[in-house]
Design an enzyme around this catalytic site. Structure first.
Site, PDB file in Angstrom:
ATOM      1  N   LYS A 143     -47.538  32.619  14.625  1.00  0.00           N
ATOM      2  CA  LYS A 143     -48.665  32.125  13.809  1.00  0.00           C
ATOM      3  C   LYS A 143     -49.576  31.233  14.668  1.00  0.00           C
ATOM      4  O   LYS A 143     -50.754  31.070  14.342  1.00  0.00           O
ATOM      5  CB  LYS A 143     -48.176  31.422  12.536  1.00  0.00           C
ATOM      6  CG  LYS A 143     -47.229  30.245  12.732  1.00  0.00           C
ATOM      7  CD  LYS A 143     -47.920  28.946  13.002  1.00  0.00           C
ATOM      8  CE  LYS A 143     -46.962  27.858  13.405  1.00  0.00           C
ATOM      9  NZ  LYS A 143     -47.630  26.631  13.871  1.00  0.00           N
ATOM     10  N   ARG A 201     -53.316  22.219  15.222  1.00  0.00           N
ATOM     11  CA  ARG A 201     -53.947  21.916  16.510  1.00  0.00           C
ATOM     12  C   ARG A 201     -54.513  23.176  17.158  1.00  0.00           C
ATOM     13  O   ARG A 201     -55.555  23.139  17.804  1.00  0.00           O
ATOM     14  CB  ARG A 201     -52.921  21.244  17.439  1.00  0.00           C
ATOM     15  CG  ARG A 201     -52.410  19.944  16.867  1.00  0.00           C
ATOM     16  CD  ARG A 201     -51.256  19.391  17.655  1.00  0.00           C
ATOM     17  NE  ARG A 201     -50.100  20.281  17.644  1.00  0.00           N
ATOM     18  CZ  ARG A 201     -48.925  19.980  18.147  1.00  0.00           C
ATOM     19  NH1 ARG A 201     -48.725  18.797  18.709  1.00  0.00           N
ATOM     20  NH2 ARG A 201     -47.922  20.829  18.101  1.00  0.00           N
ATOM     21  N   GLY A 259     -42.741  13.907  20.930  1.00  0.00           N
ATOM     22  CA  GLY A 259     -44.172  14.126  20.713  1.00  0.00           C
ATOM     23  C   GLY A 259     -44.495  13.957  19.236  1.00  0.00           C
ATOM     24  O   GLY A 259     -43.781  13.270  18.489  1.00  0.00           O
ATOM     25  N   GLY A 306     -41.740  15.898  17.395  1.00  0.00           N
ATOM     26  CA  GLY A 306     -40.455  15.329  17.840  1.00  0.00           C
ATOM     27  C   GLY A 306     -40.213  13.978  17.170  1.00  0.00           C
ATOM     28  O   GLY A 306     -39.138  13.712  16.610  1.00  0.00           O
TER      29      GLY A 306
HETATM   30  N1  LIG Z   1     -47.016  18.777  15.885  1.00  0.00           N
HETATM   31  C1  LIG Z   1     -46.799  19.553  14.844  1.00  0.00           C
HETATM   32  O1  LIG Z   1     -47.470  19.452  13.794  1.00  0.00           O
HETATM   33  C2  LIG Z   1     -45.671  20.547  14.893  1.00  0.00           C
HETATM   34  C3  LIG Z   1     -45.126  20.978  13.687  1.00  0.00           C
HETATM   35  C4  LIG Z   1     -44.096  21.901  13.705  1.00  0.00           C
HETATM   36  C5  LIG Z   1     -43.632  22.372  14.919  1.00  0.00           C
HETATM   37  N2  LIG Z   1     -44.170  21.936  16.077  1.00  0.00           N
HETATM   38  C6  LIG Z   1     -43.563  22.440  17.332  1.00  0.00           C
HETATM   39  O2  LIG Z   1     -42.700  21.415  17.807  1.00  0.00           O
HETATM   40  C7  LIG Z   1     -42.597  21.461  19.240  1.00  0.00           C
HETATM   41  C8  LIG Z   1     -42.850  20.088  19.789  1.00  0.00           C
HETATM   42  O3  LIG Z   1     -44.173  19.701  19.484  1.00  0.00           O
HETATM   43  P1  LIG Z   1     -44.660  18.197  19.463  1.00  0.00           P
HETATM   44  O4  LIG Z   1     -45.811  18.161  18.523  1.00  0.00           O
HETATM   45  O5  LIG Z   1     -43.542  17.259  19.220  1.00  0.00           O
HETATM   46  O6  LIG Z   1     -45.125  17.941  20.978  1.00  0.00           O
HETATM   47  P2  LIG Z   1     -46.577  17.472  21.476  1.00  0.00           P
HETATM   48  O7  LIG Z   1     -47.510  18.611  21.384  1.00  0.00           O
HETATM   49  O8  LIG Z   1     -46.934  16.216  20.775  1.00  0.00           O
HETATM   50  O9  LIG Z   1     -46.347  17.224  23.022  1.00  0.00           O
HETATM   51  C9  LIG Z   1     -46.220  15.979  23.592  1.00  0.00           C
HETATM   52  C10 LIG Z   1     -44.816  15.770  24.093  1.00  0.00           C
HETATM   53  O10 LIG Z   1     -44.624  16.481  25.327  1.00  0.00           O
HETATM   54  C11 LIG Z   1     -43.962  15.598  26.226  1.00  0.00           C
HETATM   55  N3  LIG Z   1     -44.155  15.970  27.615  1.00  0.00           N
HETATM   56  C12 LIG Z   1     -45.294  15.946  28.346  1.00  0.00           C
HETATM   57  N4  LIG Z   1     -45.037  16.315  29.634  1.00  0.00           N
HETATM   58  C13 LIG Z   1     -43.698  16.584  29.690  1.00  0.00           C
HETATM   59  C14 LIG Z   1     -42.828  17.018  30.726  1.00  0.00           C
HETATM   60  N5  LIG Z   1     -43.275  17.288  31.965  1.00  0.00           N
HETATM   61  N6  LIG Z   1     -41.524  17.184  30.425  1.00  0.00           N
HETATM   62  C15 LIG Z   1     -41.070  16.966  29.175  1.00  0.00           C
HETATM   63  N7  LIG Z   1     -41.837  16.542  28.163  1.00  0.00           N
HETATM   64  C16 LIG Z   1     -43.143  16.362  28.416  1.00  0.00           C
HETATM   65  C17 LIG Z   1     -44.594  14.260  25.917  1.00  0.00           C
HETATM   66  O11 LIG Z   1     -43.799  13.224  26.436  1.00  0.00           O
HETATM   67  C18 LIG Z   1     -44.583  14.293  24.402  1.00  0.00           C
HETATM   68  O12 LIG Z   1     -43.326  13.899  23.906  1.00  0.00           O
HETATM   69  C19 LIG Z   1     -43.608  22.527  19.680  1.00  0.00           C
HETATM   70  O13 LIG Z   1     -42.903  23.740  19.897  1.00  0.00           O
HETATM   71  C20 LIG Z   1     -44.533  22.698  18.475  1.00  0.00           C
HETATM   72  O14 LIG Z   1     -45.098  23.973  18.377  1.00  0.00           O
HETATM   73  C21 LIG Z   1     -45.171  21.023  16.096  1.00  0.00           C
HETATM   74  O1  LIG Z   2     -50.683  21.915  14.896  1.00  0.00           O
HETATM   75  P1  LIG Z   2     -50.148  23.266  15.311  1.00  0.00           P
HETATM   76  O2  LIG Z   2     -51.203  24.310  15.372  1.00  0.00           O
HETATM   77  O3  LIG Z   2     -49.299  23.154  16.544  1.00  0.00           O
HETATM   78  O4  LIG Z   2     -49.185  23.718  14.132  1.00  0.00           O
HETATM   79  C1  LIG Z   2     -48.239  22.802  13.697  1.00  0.00           C
HETATM   80  C2  LIG Z   2     -47.103  23.396  12.924  1.00  0.00           C
HETATM   81  O5  LIG Z   2     -46.459  24.400  13.636  1.00  0.00           O
HETATM   82  C3  LIG Z   2     -47.439  23.755  11.530  1.00  0.00           C
HETATM   83  O6  LIG Z   2     -46.263  24.071  10.829  1.00  0.00           O
END
Ligand SMILES: NC(=O)c1ccc[n+]([C@@H]2O[C@H](COP(=O)([O-])OP(=O)(O)OC[C@H]3O[C@@H](n4cnc5c(N)ncnc54)[C@H](O)[C@@H]3O)[C@@H](O)[C@H]2O)c1
Ligand SMILES: O=P(O)(O)OC[C@H](O)CO
Length: 391
Positions: A244, A309, A42, A45
């Protein structure tokens, strides 16, 4: 000193610091380069997969350059996302307009991605973790080590669990965590930020050069634009990262109501208090210092409440009157706002412990998201039980 001289001096200092860190890394030796994979593709990821692929290419004496990234495949205008990523080197859906390294390979087959990996990096919305981990059972190297970049909890038979602990229990491998003030689009654009990696050497540590340790993890995640501090407090960074997101929903509600920065700061103040209290109550091994010394603490709270987000989804709910899930769907194009699930998990856990009254902000956010309680009740809901106030 002239401005151009000052610029030259700064650039020399930066060059020297990069040279120093490169020469430290060239001194670091391992018996066999580690094979790295990423589970998830995602927004975050794909960003983390980019970061580590840059490092595996740069340090082939430490890591095999090729990084497999498991993709939950889907069709984009009739073409598989996996083949788009591998041909165009861009994740057009979840991280558009960011060129990805060619040694990063998208793979739709989970077991093929993780089967020969020495370091497995989990990075998916946490609601999908249990299913993925079940499939992986018995299909990974017993010597593998893991890092969870997820933000959330697992609430089940074992009570409230860190996601790293859940991975450890289910897969019987050590698992650390990575968390920090890291909005993925900014890291992906290589704007400077910091992060925290937490890892504890396992009882069966195989020795320097043979196993993953803090130096190996720093080499894997640190980039000139992504500065890594490696510590041991897995619980502290994971609790801060998960909770958070709930606080950010609260900030989004008051901002969406048009109440401004003071209201948002008030939510963050109460939120930080509840985060620390939650850590002390349920994970006494977590260190209070982590919340203010590490990127994964207050800094992550601030960045998420400013532009993450979760805050955007909550603002949209306030302005449009839409439900959380509808707002998430409308705004995020398949991405997740994890606070929506986390506030429910926290509510269920606190209800089981009969401690809802101790966490008025977390509970207020839950009631607004799931029971349509009016957002403008937040000050009263918090005030009733805010233990930090002097009467
Ligand atoms: N995006 C950010 O800025 C950010 C920053 C730090 C931490 N995080 C954390 O990282 C983690 C991953 O977030 P992200 O932003 O990569 O994901 P995302 O919110 O972009 O989610 C989309 C992902 O979910 C997958 N998905 C959808 N349906 C699915 C299913 N049934 N089975 C498996 N996968 C499926 C999609 O293929 C895609 O890869 C989360 O815990 C988030 O809180 C996110
Ligand atoms: O975009 P959010 O709210 O999922 O936050 C993203 C990260 O966790 C920030 O570090």
């Amino acid at each position: 000193m002239a401005a151009s001289d000052r610029l030259n001096q700064t650039s020399n200092i930066l060059d020297k610091s990069i040279q120093k860190s490169n020469s430290q890394l060239s001194l670091l030796q391992v018996d066999t380069p580690f094979k790295v994979c990423v589970v998830g593709s995602g927004n975050w990821g794909t960003t983390i997969a980019k970061v580590v692929s840059e490092n595996t290419a740069q340090h082939p004496h430490l890591f095999e350059p090729k990084v497999n990234m498991w993709v939950f495949d889907e069709k984009i205008e009739g073409t598989s996302l996996v083949s788009i990523i591998n041909n165009k080197h861009e994740n057009v859906k979840y991280l558009p307009n960011i060129p990805l390294p060619e040694n990063l390979v998208a793979n739709p087959d989970l077991l093929n991605t993780v089967g020969d990996a020495d370091i497995i990096i989990f990075n998916i919305p946490h609601q999908f973790l249990p299913k993925i981990v079940q499939q992986m059972k018995g299909n990974i190297k017993p010597t593998a080590r893991a890092i969870s970049c997820l933000k959330g909890f697992e609430v089940g038979k074992k009570g409230v669990q860190l996601l790293s602990a859940y991975v450890e229990d289910e897969l019987d491998i050590p698992c650390g965590a990575l968390s920090g003030a890291n909005l993925a689009p900014e890291v992906a654009k290589e704007n400077w930020s910091e992060t925290t990696v937490a890892y504890q050497l396992p009882k069966d540590y195989r020795g320097d050069g043979k196993d993953v340790d803090h130096r190996v993890l720093k080499a894997l995640f640190h980039r000139p634009y992504f500065h890594v501090s490696v510590i041991e407090d897995i619980a502290g960074i994971s609790i801060a990262g998960a909770l958070k997101n709930v606080v950010a929903l609260g900030c989004g509600f008051v901002e969406g109501l048009g109440w401004g920065n003071n209201a948002s700061a008030a939510i963050q103040r109460v939120g930080l208090g509840e985060i620390i209290k939650f850590g002390q109550m349920f994970f006494p091994e977590s260190r209070v210092e982590t919340y203010y010394q590490e990127s994964a603490g207050v800094a992550d709270l601030i960045t998420t409440c400013s532009g993450g987000r979760n805050v955007r989804v909550a603002k949209h709910m306030a302005k449009s009157g839409k439900s959380a899930l509808d707002a998430e769907k409308e705004l995020l194009n398949g991405q997740s706002a994890q606070g929506i699930i986390t506030c429910k998990e926290v509510h269920e856990w606190l209800e089981t412990c009969e401690l809802l009254h101790e966490f008025p902000l977390f509970e207020a956010v839950y009631q607004i998201v799931y029971n349509n309680v009016a957002m403008d009740k937040i000050p009263d809901l918090i005030d009733e039980l805010d233990e930090f106030r002097v009467e």
